[in-house]
Design an enzyme around this catalytic site. Structure first.
Site, short mmCIF file in Angstrom:
data_model
loop_
_atom_site.label_atom_id
_atom_site.label_comp_id
_atom_site.label_asym_id
_atom_site.label_seq_id
_atom_site.Cartn_x
_atom_site.Cartn_y
_atom_site.Cartn_z
N GLU A 94 0.83 -1.20 0.00
CA GLU A 94 0.00 0.00 0.00
C GLU A 94 0.87 1.25 0.00
O GLU A 94 1.97 1.26 0.53
CB GLU A 94 -0.93 0.01 1.23
CG GLU A 94 -1.98 -1.07 1.16
CD GLU A 94 -2.94 -1.06 2.35
OE1 GLU A 94 -2.71 -0.25 3.28
OE2 GLU A 94 -3.90 -1.83 2.35
N CYS A 107 3.38 8.51 1.15
CA CYS A 107 3.87 7.54 2.13
C CYS A 107 4.01 6.22 1.38
O CYS A 107 3.02 5.67 0.90
CB CYS A 107 2.87 7.42 3.28
SG CYS A 107 3.33 6.15 4.48
N CYS A 114 6.89 -7.14 6.59
CA CYS A 114 7.95 -6.42 7.31
C CYS A 114 8.91 -7.40 7.95
O CYS A 114 8.52 -8.50 8.37
CB CYS A 114 7.33 -5.51 8.39
SG CYS A 114 8.54 -4.43 9.17
N CYS A 118 7.13 -5.19 15.42
CA CYS A 118 6.50 -4.21 16.31
C CYS A 118 5.08 -4.65 16.64
O CYS A 118 4.26 -4.87 15.74
CB CYS A 118 6.50 -2.84 15.64
SG CYS A 118 8.14 -2.27 15.16
N CYS A 121 1.81 -2.72 15.22
CA CYS A 121 1.70 -2.43 13.78
C CYS A 121 1.04 -3.58 13.03
O CYS A 121 1.43 -4.74 13.18
CB CYS A 121 3.09 -2.16 13.21
SG CYS A 121 3.09 -1.79 11.45
N CYS A 339 -0.29 5.68 7.83
CA CYS A 339 1.07 5.29 7.44
C CYS A 339 1.75 4.55 8.58
O CYS A 339 1.66 4.92 9.73
CB CYS A 339 1.87 6.53 7.08
SG CYS A 339 1.63 7.03 5.39
#
Length: 347
Positions: A94, A107, A114, A118, A121, A339
């Site tokens: 995205e 962004c 990822c 985290c 997130c 974002c």
């Protein structure tokens, strides 16, 4: 077995020129193709109208252009635009266009999923499937630039690497993409209008300083207390705050560029005086500014937005020592476009 064709945008201009010479054509043809690929953003060889049909056929036989495709585009009531971007292999990332009265910011994502973990997130709940190629990062920016011109009548103003992925875990490709974005042969944007946001990988922060990069650096800090930070971002156990501090001091010595700290205040996690005091102390090490970010909860779990009183306590303490503080309100809530908290729902 048929060999898989190479994406032509992986070739440098010199390699393109050499390809044409090796195929009994003139070297300048490589310059023409390079311009079509980058500054003109050609999606196919057929778009290259000043190149002969035979030459376009030769390119088609040898290469592909793995261009992104904006699968779906959503516009929020506040003007934010979210793109679900489909890559050539079917994976989805995205990117977001964030408008204000004076500028538009892209962004962009740097990885599919990822590399990090985290806990707050949505992207971190997806395993990292692969790094994005330089051209795939560039394409996101090009698409948002066109949307900015279409909806807001001016070119893209700024870029932040705060979408899916940890940019410093895809360092080489991110740097190549930024080099093309800032090149006159690409989009010609000033590197000072680009910010790379990292969760804090000391070794690569030092490398960026050694590489004399001209873009800005943001660090997702969220706590200046190791125990709390590792609860929020478990991977940070490998990168304690002492190492991060040393890397940031090195960055500032080499670049003389201020650091931006991205900081979310969560209820019951870092909304206490000890956390405020620790951040105030950390901010004294390197010239910096702080962005306090409104949190978009991804579920009903432990990470919930703190009270306005807690945020005010941070603002008061930081401003007392001369730190510039901004509160970043979440944009595009009606389309779930925040974002750094982007979920790869389509993949």
């Amino acid at each position: 077995m048929q060999m898989e064709k190479k994406d032509i945008r992986a070739l440098s201009k010199e390699e393109l020129r050499n390809f044409f010479v090796a195929n009994k054509d003139k070297a300048f043809r490589g310059n023409q193709v390079y311009e079509w690929l980058w500054s003109k953003g050609a999606h196919s060889f057929e778009d290259m109208t000043n190149i002969s049909k035979g030459t376009r056929g030769m390119l088609e036989a040898n290469f592909v252009i793995n261009h992104i495709k904006v699968d779906t585009m959503q516009r929020s009531e506040d003007g934010t635009v979210k793109n679900a971007v489909r890559l050539h292999d079917g994976l989805v990332v995205e990117s977001v266009l964030i408008p204000t009265e004076t500028r538009t910011t892209a962004c962009v994502s740097s990885q599919v999923g990822c590399s990090l973990d985290c806990n707050f997130c949505a992207t971190a709940r997806l395993k990292r499937m692969r790094n994005l190629e330089p051209a795939e990062i560039y394409d996101q920016v090009l698409a948002i630039d066109r949307e900015s011109r279409l909806y807001y009548n001016h070119p893209l103003s700024n870029i932040v690497f705060m979408g899916m992925g940890e940019p410093l875990m895809n360092y080489n490709n991110v740097i190549k993409a930024i080099n093309m974005i800032t090149s006159e042969e690409g989009l010609g944007m000033s590197p000072k209008r680009i910010m790379v946001s990292t969760s804090g990988i000391p070794k690569i922060i030092k490398k960026m300083a050694d590489d004399e990069v001209k873009f800005k650096l943001a660090v997702s800090l969220h706590s200046a207390i190791d125990e709390i930070r590792s609860r929020i971002m478990p991977f940070s156990k490998n990168f304690p705050l002492t190492d991060l501090r040393e890397a940031l001091e090195y960055w500032y010595r080499k670049t003389k560029s201020k650091v931006s700290y991205e900081y979310v205040v969560w209820k019951g996690i870092n909304d206490n005086k000890a956390s405020v005091d620790a951040l105030v102390k950390f901010c004294k090490y390197v010239p910096c500014k702080v962005n306090l970010i409104e949190y978009n909860p991804i579920d009903d779990g432990e990470f919930q937005q703190a009270s306005e009183e807690s945020i005010s306590a941070y603002i008061k303490a930081l401003e007392a020592i001369g730190i510039v503080v901004k509160v970043r309100r979440s944009r595009g809530k009606d389309i779930d476009a925040a974002c750094g908290q982007l979920a790869n729902k389509e993949a």
